[in-house]
Design a protein around this motif. Structure first.
Motif, PDB file in Angstrom:
ATOM      1  N   SER A 122       0.841  -1.194   0.000  1.00 50.31           N
ATOM      2  CA  SER A 122       0.000   0.000   0.000  1.00 50.31           C
ATOM      3  C   SER A 122       0.879   1.246   0.000  1.00 50.31           C
ATOM      4  O   SER A 122       2.012   1.231   0.446  1.00 50.31           O
ATOM      5  N   THR A 123       0.305   2.318  -0.493  1.00 45.59           N
ATOM      6  CA  THR A 123       0.991   3.598  -0.509  1.00 45.59           C
ATOM      7  C   THR A 123       0.099   4.640   0.138  1.00 45.59           C
ATOM      8  O   THR A 123      -1.092   4.714  -0.145  1.00 45.59           O
ATOM      9  N   VAL A 124       0.683   5.437   1.005  1.00 50.18           N
ATOM     10  CA  VAL A 124      -0.020   6.538   1.650  1.00 50.18           C
ATOM     11  C   VAL A 124       0.449   7.824   0.982  1.00 50.18           C
ATOM     12  O   VAL A 124       1.647   8.031   0.788  1.00 50.18           O
ATOM     13  N   VAL A 125      -0.499   8.671   0.636  1.00 51.96           N
ATOM     14  CA  VAL A 125      -0.172   9.949   0.019  1.00 51.96           C
ATOM     15  C   VAL A 125      -0.638  11.051   0.956  1.00 51.96           C
ATOM     16  O   VAL A 125      -1.817  11.114   1.315  1.00 51.96           O
ATOM     17  N   MET A 126       0.305  11.894   1.355  1.00 56.32           N
ATOM     18  CA  MET A 126       0.007  13.010   2.247  1.00 56.32           C
ATOM     19  C   MET A 126       0.645  14.264   1.665  1.00 56.32           C
ATOM     20  O   MET A 126       1.870  14.309   1.502  1.00 56.32           O
ATOM     21  N   GLN A 127      -0.159  15.243   1.365  1.00 56.25           N
ATOM     22  CA  GLN A 127       0.303  16.496   0.766  1.00 56.25           C
ATOM     23  C   GLN A 127       1.123  16.174  -0.470  1.00 56.25           C
ATOM     24  O   GLN A 127       0.610  15.580  -1.401  1.00 56.25           O
ATOM     25  N   GLU A 129       3.855  14.239  -0.560  1.00 56.27           N
ATOM     26  CA  GLU A 129       4.718  13.106  -0.266  1.00 56.27           C
ATOM     27  C   GLU A 129       3.922  11.801  -0.308  1.00 56.27           C
ATOM     28  O   GLU A 129       2.769  11.755   0.091  1.00 56.27           O
ATOM     29  N   SER A 130       4.552  10.751  -0.803  1.00 54.30           N
ATOM     30  CA  SER A 130       3.942   9.419  -0.751  1.00 54.30           C
ATOM     31  C   SER A 130       4.984   8.450  -0.216  1.00 54.30           C
ATOM     32  O   SER A 130       6.180   8.621  -0.408  1.00 54.30           O
ATOM     33  N   PHE A 131       4.498   7.422   0.493  1.00 52.83           N
ATOM     34  CA  PHE A 131       5.408   6.441   1.088  1.00 52.83           C
ATOM     35  C   PHE A 131       4.690   5.131   1.250  1.00 52.83           C
ATOM     36  O   PHE A 131       3.460   5.084   1.359  1.00 52.83           O
ATOM     37  N   PRO A 132       5.449   4.001   1.269  1.00 51.32           N
ATOM     38  CA  PRO A 132       4.838   2.697   1.448  1.00 51.32           C
ATOM     39  C   PRO A 132       4.315   2.545   2.876  1.00 51.32           C
ATOM     40  O   PRO A 132       4.832   3.155   3.803  1.00 51.32           O
ATOM     41  N   ALA A 133       3.279   1.737   3.018  1.00 51.57           N
ATOM     42  CA  ALA A 133       2.694   1.519   4.347  1.00 51.57           C
ATOM     43  C   ALA A 133       2.138   0.108   4.443  1.00 51.57           C
ATOM     44  O   ALA A 133       1.836  -0.530   3.440  1.00 51.57           O
ATOM     45  N   CYS A 134       2.034  -0.368   5.670  1.00 58.02           N
ATOM     46  CA  CYS A 134       1.372  -1.642   5.908  1.00 58.02           C
ATOM     47  C   CYS A 134       0.598  -1.551   7.212  1.00 58.02           C
ATOM     48  O   CYS A 134       0.916  -0.753   8.089  1.00 58.02           O
ATOM     49  N   LYS A 135      -0.431  -2.339   7.319  1.00 55.73           N
ATOM     50  CA  LYS A 135      -1.278  -2.333   8.496  1.00 55.73           C
ATOM     51  C   LYS A 135      -1.004  -3.612   9.285  1.00 55.73           C
ATOM     52  O   LYS A 135      -0.949  -4.701   8.730  1.00 55.73           O
ATOM     53  N   ILE A 136      -0.836  -3.445  10.596  1.00 54.10           N
ATOM     54  CA  ILE A 136      -0.591  -4.561  11.481  1.00 54.10           C
ATOM     55  C   ILE A 136      -1.704  -4.591  12.504  1.00 54.10           C
ATOM     56  O   ILE A 136      -1.983  -3.571  13.127  1.00 54.10           O
ATOM     57  N   GLU A 137      -2.351  -5.720  12.657  1.00 52.40           N
ATOM     58  CA  GLU A 137      -3.410  -5.851  13.650  1.00 52.40           C
ATOM     59  C   GLU A 137      -2.992  -6.850  14.722  1.00 52.40           C
ATOM     60  O   GLU A 137      -2.396  -7.867  14.427  1.00 52.40           O
ATOM     61  N   PHE A 138      -3.315  -6.519  15.969  1.00 55.60           N
ATOM     62  CA  PHE A 138      -3.005  -7.393  17.097  1.00 55.60           C
ATOM     63  C   PHE A 138      -4.278  -7.942  17.669  1.00 55.60           C
ATOM     64  O   PHE A 138      -5.300  -7.349  17.692  1.00 55.60           O
TER      65      PHE A 138
END
Length: 138
Positions: A122-127, A129-138
């Protein structure tokens, strides 16, 4: 049901998480491998002592030796001594040549030790800037 603490661990820090007797492992859900995964600060003893379901490894400086192949190998060597088959997920923050080579060369051993390397999908785009991201659930 007993839960483990969530903590960030910094080698040498007295404030690195829950107290434990010397030599006994500390179990956490998520540990950030500090200092850009540098072998100057993290070794096999770190992974023997800090046992985590998820390790986040940073580092994107091949000239500076980050991430360190020695640190990634230390995870494998320490995990082999845990005496349990706890699932471990390694989350690199950058896709580097060192990480790719380590993954390919040690993939069979990773499977034997129940270690999964999680690539960002996944990629997060903020203003601007964009960067890779992942979601971790516990």
């Amino acid at each position: 049901m007993m839960t483990r603490p969530l903590c960030f661990v910094v080698p040498g820090s007295q404030k690195s998480g829950p107290a434990a007797a010397p030599g006994l492992p500390i179990f956490v859900d998520l540990a950030y491998v500090p200092n850009h995964c540098s072998a100057k600060n993290v070794d096999q003893e770190f992974f023997k002592r800090i046992r985590s379901a998820y390790y986040v490894v940073s580092g994107n400086d091949a000239a500076g030796g980050e991430p360190s192949r020695a640190v990634l190998d230390a995870l494998l060597d320490a995990k082999a001594q845990w005496g349990s088959n706890l699932q471990v997920t390694l989350i690199p923050t950058h896709d580097t040549e060192v990480t790719r080579d380590w993954y390919q060369q040690t993939h069979e051993r990773q499977q034997e030790l129940n270690i999964m390397v999680l690539a960002s999908s996944s990629t997060v785009v903020m203003q601007d800037e964009s960067f890779p991201a992942c979601k971790i659930e516990f």
